[in-house]
Design an enzyme around this catalytic site. Structure first.
Site, PDB file in Angstrom:
ATOM      1  N   HIS A   1      42.832  16.465  -6.566  1.00  0.00           N
ATOM      2  CA  HIS A   1      42.350  17.505  -5.759  1.00  0.00           C
ATOM      3  C   HIS A   1      41.688  17.028  -4.560  1.00  0.00           C
ATOM      4  O   HIS A   1      41.037  17.682  -3.846  1.00  0.00           O
ATOM      5  CB  HIS A   1      41.286  18.339  -6.591  1.00  0.00           C
ATOM      6  CG  HIS A   1      41.658  18.953  -7.823  1.00  0.00           C
ATOM      7  ND1 HIS A   1      42.885  19.609  -7.753  1.00  0.00           N
ATOM      8  CD2 HIS A   1      41.266  18.894  -9.052  1.00  0.00           C
ATOM      9  CE1 HIS A   1      43.049  20.398  -8.996  1.00  0.00           C
ATOM     10  NE2 HIS A   1      42.015  19.793  -9.824  1.00  0.00           N
TER      11      HIS A   1
ATOM     12  N   TRP B   1      51.135  24.373 -13.337  1.00  0.00           N
ATOM     13  CA  TRP B   1      52.513  24.747 -13.151  1.00  0.00           C
ATOM     14  C   TRP B   1      53.139  23.710 -12.636  1.00  0.00           C
ATOM     15  O   TRP B   1      54.480  23.329 -12.689  1.00  0.00           O
ATOM     16  CB  TRP B   1      52.496  26.164 -12.549  1.00  0.00           C
ATOM     17  CG  TRP B   1      53.706  26.660 -12.319  1.00  0.00           C
ATOM     18  CD1 TRP B   1      54.972  26.495 -13.122  1.00  0.00           C
ATOM     19  CD2 TRP B   1      54.401  27.720 -11.199  1.00  0.00           C
ATOM     20  NE1 TRP B   1      56.006  27.465 -12.908  1.00  0.00           N
ATOM     21  CE2 TRP B   1      55.353  28.240 -11.770  1.00  0.00           C
ATOM     22  CE3 TRP B   1      53.556  28.353 -10.341  1.00  0.00           C
ATOM     23  CZ2 TRP B   1      56.241  29.038 -11.027  1.00  0.00           C
ATOM     24  CZ3 TRP B   1      54.182  29.322  -9.691  1.00  0.00           C
ATOM     25  CH2 TRP B   1      55.404  29.794  -9.915  1.00  0.00           C
TER      26      TRP B   1
HETATM   27  P1  PAP Z   1      43.456  22.887 -12.312  1.00  0.00           P
HETATM   28  O1  PAP Z   1      43.530  23.086 -11.106  1.00  0.00           O
HETATM   29  O2  PAP Z   1      42.113  23.075 -12.975  1.00  0.00           O
HETATM   30  O3  PAP Z   1      44.149  21.770 -13.016  1.00  0.00           O
HETATM   31  P2  PAP Z   1      45.253  25.100 -12.337  1.00  0.00           P
HETATM   32  O4  PAP Z   1      46.625  24.868 -13.047  1.00  0.00           O
HETATM   33  O5  PAP Z   1      45.487  25.161 -10.854  1.00  0.00           O
HETATM   34  O6  PAP Z   1      44.137  24.215 -12.794  1.00  0.00           O
HETATM   35  O7  PAP Z   1      44.685  26.532 -12.607  1.00  0.00           O
HETATM   36  C1  PAP Z   1      45.081  27.286 -13.746  1.00  0.00           C
HETATM   37  C2  PAP Z   1      45.774  28.553 -13.081  1.00  0.00           C
HETATM   38  O8  PAP Z   1      47.082  28.343 -13.153  1.00  0.00           O
HETATM   39  C3  PAP Z   1      45.278  29.706 -14.045  1.00  0.00           C
HETATM   40  O9  PAP Z   1      45.283  31.033 -13.312  1.00  0.00           O
HETATM   41  P3  PAP Z   1      44.723  32.231 -13.674  1.00  0.00           P
HETATM   42  O10 PAP Z   1      43.196  31.840 -13.959  1.00  0.00           O
HETATM   43  O11 PAP Z   1      44.839  33.031 -12.460  1.00  0.00           O
HETATM   44  O12 PAP Z   1      45.436  32.876 -14.783  1.00  0.00           O
HETATM   45  C4  PAP Z   1      46.602  29.617 -14.943  1.00  0.00           C
HETATM   46  O13 PAP Z   1      46.782  30.849 -15.625  1.00  0.00           O
HETATM   47  C5  PAP Z   1      47.728  29.483 -13.958  1.00  0.00           C
HETATM   48  N1  PAP Z   1      48.871  28.753 -14.663  1.00  0.00           N
HETATM   49  C6  PAP Z   1      48.858  27.870 -15.534  1.00  0.00           C
HETATM   50  N2  PAP Z   1      50.266  27.478 -15.881  1.00  0.00           N
HETATM   51  C7  PAP Z   1      51.108  28.293 -15.058  1.00  0.00           C
HETATM   52  C8  PAP Z   1      52.397  28.467 -15.023  1.00  0.00           C
HETATM   53  N3  PAP Z   1      53.321  27.855 -15.767  1.00  0.00           N
HETATM   54  N4  PAP Z   1      52.792  29.480 -14.291  1.00  0.00           N
HETATM   55  C9  PAP Z   1      51.948  30.211 -13.363  1.00  0.00           C
HETATM   56  N5  PAP Z   1      50.786  30.043 -13.253  1.00  0.00           N
HETATM   57  C10 PAP Z   1      50.184  29.262 -14.161  1.00  0.00           C
END
Ligand code: PAP
Length: 335
Positions: free
Chosen positions: A147, A84
């Site tokens: 990270h 995000w």
């Molecule tokens: P990473 O650190 O491995 O790159 P990251 O994007 O932080 O990944 O993790 C994914 C989480 O962000 C997911 O959370 P959840 O498992 O609790 O659902 C994912 O759904 C959430 N996420 C991805 N895109 C968005 C967005 N546009 N808005 C809000 N949350 C998001």
């Protein structure tokens, strides 16, 4: 470290355990290690836990990355909202280059996953053994992500006036999100931890790029010390007041929205484009993979606050809350 079977070549690149540089191999033999979450082992380096390839990438970027004063670095503990933040920052910084943010436009976010637009250091640019990327050709402001803990950032980041945006999230949701993610990455032969085992490990700080609390604290302290250098954000607050926080990020990055942009709906346009619903439903994010070999769809699960209620027992909640309190409350930080 043995070469893995063919099946494991399907494992995301950064989780593969072979093709490690001699320097990293040697270092690994000297480090404390624990059972990994999906790789066989995690190794503790500079106080934080790494999968072997992650460590190799960290060493390489520590050695080679040269920050420019105009650089923007997005930092998260995994599963804190990286995707995000990448989408928002990319759309924000490039809003003059790509002013048309509507569904039928040619905006890169409509056809490319945010991870491919804003590259990671340790699992992307600096991932390949003995390879140093040429970043001079990228026109400023360059946006990168990592990270790494504050302590482990390349020296030039600390010495320059480049900006660091740090996003964190309630550790209970981070843990649950992580847990789902590693289960999706599981191959037939890889052994994953049970929810209980993973929870115990997370609470001890043993997870990729953990301990979570020390990670958060490093950036929190730095943001208090130097608010022009480090902006500290929480996922929950951003979810509740996205308009306010996107404007704050723009101010911090010295590209504030003008009155005219606000009245034309540019802020809302970026928020809509980067929303969970919008991004997760794009064809590219349903069917393709990011450059480091993970399905794009794995980065979009629920995108909500509080899913931990559906996964953790009362004892688990009390335990993790007490760690958060013990480690962060004295520093004026809570979730
Ligand atoms: P990473 O650190 O491995 O790159 P990251 O994007 O932080 O990944 O993790 C994914 C989480 O962000 C997911 O959370 P959840 O498992 O609790 O659902 C994912 O759904 C959430 N996420 C991805 N895109 C968005 C967005 N546009 N808005 C809000 N949350 C998001």
């Amino acid at each position: 470290m043995e070469k893995l079977s063919d099946e494991n070549t399907l494992v995301p690149k950064y989780l593969q355990e072979y093709d490690i540089s001699e320097e990293c191999k040697e270092l690994l033999t000297t480090l404390p290690s624990e059972k990994g979450w999906i790789t066989k082992h995690l190794y503790q380096y500079q106080g934080f836990w790494f999968a072997p390839k992650g460590l190799q990438g960290a060493l390489s970027c520590q050695k080679h990355f040269q920050a420019l004063d105009t650089d923007i670095l997005l930092v998260t503990s995994p599963k804190s909202g990286t995707t995000w933040l990448k989408a928002l920052s990319f759309a924000l910084i490039n809003r003059n280059k790509y002013p048309n943010i509507h569904s039928n436009s040619n905006h890169p976010l409509l056809t490319t996953n945010p991870h491919n637009l804003v590259p990671f250091w340790e699992t992307g640019l600096y991932y390949n053994k003995d390879f140093v990327p040429d970043l001079k050709t990228i026109s400023p402001p360059r946006i990168f992500s990592t990270h790494l803990s504050y302590e482990s950032l390349p020296k030039s980041v600390k010495d320059s006036t480049c900006k660091v945006v740090y996003l964190c999230r309630d550790p209970k949701d981070v843990f649950v999100s992580f847990w789902h993610f590693i289960n999706k990455l599981k191959t037939k032969s890889s052994e994953t931890l049970s929810l209980e085992e993973a929870f115990e490990s997370f609470c001890r700080g043993v997870c990729p790029f953990g301990p979570f609390w020390e990670h958060v604290l490093g950036y929190w302290k730095k943001s208090l010390e130097s608010s022009k250098k480090v902006m500290f954000l929480k996922y929950e607050e951003m979810k509740m007041k996205p308009y306010f926080y996107l404007k704050e990020i723009a101010k911090f990055l010295e590209c504030p929205f003008s009155q005219e942009e606000e009245s034309k709906g540019v802020v809302d346009g970026i928020l809509n484009l980067c929303s969970f619903d919008k991004l997760s439903n794009l064809e590219v994010n349903k069917t393709e993979k990011v450059s480091f070999n993970v399905e794009n769809k794995y980065f979009f699960r629920l995108g909500q606050i509080g899913d931990w209620k559906n996964h953790l027992t009362t004892e688990m909640i009390e335990h993790i809350n007490s760690i958060t309190k013990q480690k962060l409350a004295n520093h004026g930080l809570s979730f």
